[in-house]
Write an enzyme that holds these catalytic residues in place. Structure first.
Site, mmCIF file in Angstrom:
data_model
loop_
_atom_site.group_PDB
_atom_site.id
_atom_site.type_symbol
_atom_site.label_atom_id
_atom_site.label_comp_id
_atom_site.label_asym_id
_atom_site.label_seq_id
_atom_site.Cartn_x
_atom_site.Cartn_y
_atom_site.Cartn_z
ATOM 1 N N GLU A 39 0.831 -1.210 0.000
ATOM 2 C CA GLU A 39 0.000 0.000 0.000
ATOM 3 C C GLU A 39 0.872 1.269 0.000
ATOM 4 O OE1 GLU A 39 -2.340 0.306 3.542
ATOM 5 O OE2 GLU A 39 -3.866 1.602 2.607
ATOM 6 N N LYS A 112 -10.167 2.101 -2.109
ATOM 7 C CA LYS A 112 -10.333 1.494 -0.780
ATOM 8 C C LYS A 112 -11.678 1.876 -0.169
ATOM 9 C CE LYS A 112 -7.548 1.124 3.503
ATOM 10 N NZ LYS A 112 -6.210 1.493 4.052
ATOM 11 N N CYS A 149 -5.657 -3.150 2.657
ATOM 12 C CA CYS A 149 -5.370 -3.048 4.093
ATOM 13 C C CYS A 149 -6.613 -3.169 4.982
ATOM 14 C CB CYS A 149 -4.588 -1.763 4.363
ATOM 15 S SG CYS A 149 -3.572 -1.892 5.872
#
Lengths: 295, 295
Positions: A39, A112, A149
């Protein structure tokens, strides 16, 4: 589109400052068909602090960052998954993964969806929640369900990618220890992180690739003890079985051969997806314990 | 209702034919506040074959089975979770878990929502899908989210129990190896089963209790090699950390002390539930890859 049955997957577990281009080249020379970066790999993990100057790191797509990695994908003829602080053409900001196909074309992007907010991880200060949903990205090697994540902690995300036809789940991440935690707590946190992602493989009968940072990065705001990124990147098969993994401190390439046919075999033995009780799942989309209500 | 912060949980990993009452008494003498029995513990695992005669094993609630265990719960002053082949008063059949409180009162029941169907596990022949949804059961020691065996593979089930306020997740199960599988496959299956359930703890920050059978049971239909129930029952905390576990062959009591306050601490560090994207989850309740459409 017909996809190969097996592929060589590679990830780069790196510390900030490592020579990414050289490692990409090395992974390609080892025969990788797919390469994953962690990331926000082109920057220190700036979300440790809230600083308006960090918005200057955001880039448009296309832009210099995507042009650079597009060229590398084409040059090495690999599917490449990168992670970028995206500024949209309407001046909004996202934590975005971009997938390039082997010809360097932009195959798709994922913004995300689940954004954390807390000490050392002030992402809600920088990023709007993703607005593109949970859609796997078609490439020449299969449909890739890219998540990022914090998405790791949400089985919903992995399931949605699966229902939408993903062949592989991929998690670029940046997570680590608070240096002040004791060793038992550190071990529990690391184990929880490994378990929950291997379980996404199990629950969906899909291979999973997890690419994390390693190395210590201090808090640029000076308010905390910083983050000791815990590495431990891994690649597992559709029963959650580890095909390869790194330790906490290795800055290196991890490669593994993934057999996509194994998913079929596993789904013949344990065909969970046939038995989902969608009639009983309605409360999954109700406002319960949830801050973000955007219906 | 105020609930204690810590409790002594126990489970009985048993083979068919073991003296359940004696083991219950022993667990209570060791100080258990909560005792869990494995799936369909009063019978051989009859679902290995489709035989109409096995429907005679079904019982109403209340009935002789629930009366018996109600008395034992009261006698030992424990919360007791049993598993029964239930015949409803409208002559339907369910795979049902029943929870008794410490005074022997029936606190509630859960009817297995996800029903498997395949070699050695022909449960769709015997059981209607549960019709009571995913509702945790209030007891004097907390709200218990009881799920049963095949439910283990569905993160949706654990999440729904969590959203509805469960303090603990409990899985009575009956799962084992096909003796003809090779050792590598057996290990992958066992690991997958452990991982996916520890991950329910992680994803929901809740303790999880898993109680399985042990021992070999032949296929009464004589068509397969039978099931070698793989034991490996365990109790874990809200980071998925093992508090206690048994091996494949132990027929014994497993006890562990569960600290319910630990859930709060974990949710302060990693507060996932605040960040669910219910606006993006709609496809979880759409007809995708699912056989059972009962909207």
């Amino acid at each position: 589109m017909s996809t190969p049955n097996t592929l060589n997957a590679a990830l780069l577990q790196i510390s900030h400052g490592d020579d990414i281009d050289a490692k990409l080249s090395a992974a390609a020379k080892q025969g990788a068909h797919l390469i994953v970066l962690p990331e926000l790999h082109d920057h220190p993990y700036f979300c440790q602090t809230k600083d308006p100057q960090h918005f200057a790191l955001a880039e448009s797509i296309p832009g210099p960052c995507t042009s650079h990695y597009s060229q590398l994908a084409r040059q090495h003829s690999v599917v490449l998954i990168i992670s970028i602080f995206e500024k949209t053409n309407t001046r909004h900001f996202h934590n975005t993964a971009v997938v390039f196909d082997t010809d360097g074309q932009l195959a798709g992007r994922y913004r995300k969806m689940h954004i954390p907010e807390g000490p050392n991880y002030y992402e809600q200060y920088y990023f709007s929640p993703g607005d593109l949903g949970f859609e796997p990205i078609q490439t020449s090697i299969g449909k890739i369900g890219v998540l990022i994540c914090w998405d790791q902690w949400f089985p919903e995300a992995a399931r949605l990618m699966t229902l939408a036809g993903a062949d592989i789940l991929v998690y670029p991440t940046a997570i680590g220890w608070d240096p002040v935690d004791d060793e038992d707590e550190k071990q529990r946190q690391l184990d929880a992180w490994i378990i929950v992602q291997r379980a996404h493989a199990v629950a969906n009968s899909l291979p999973v690739i997890v690419c994390n940072r390693t190395g210590f990065e201090k808090d640029p705001g000076g308010n905390t003890s910083g983050i000791d990124f815990w590495g431990n990147s891994f690649i597992c098969g559709p029963q959650g079985e580890l095909l390869g993994s790194l330790n906490a401190t290795q800055s290196s390439i991890l490669s593994a051969r993934i057999d996509l046919n194994r998913t079929d075999e596993v789904r013949h033995v344990w065909p969970y997806l046939l038995d989902r009780r969608i009639d009983g799942y309605h409360d999954l989309i109700q406002q319960k314990l949830t801050n973000r209500i955007k219906k």
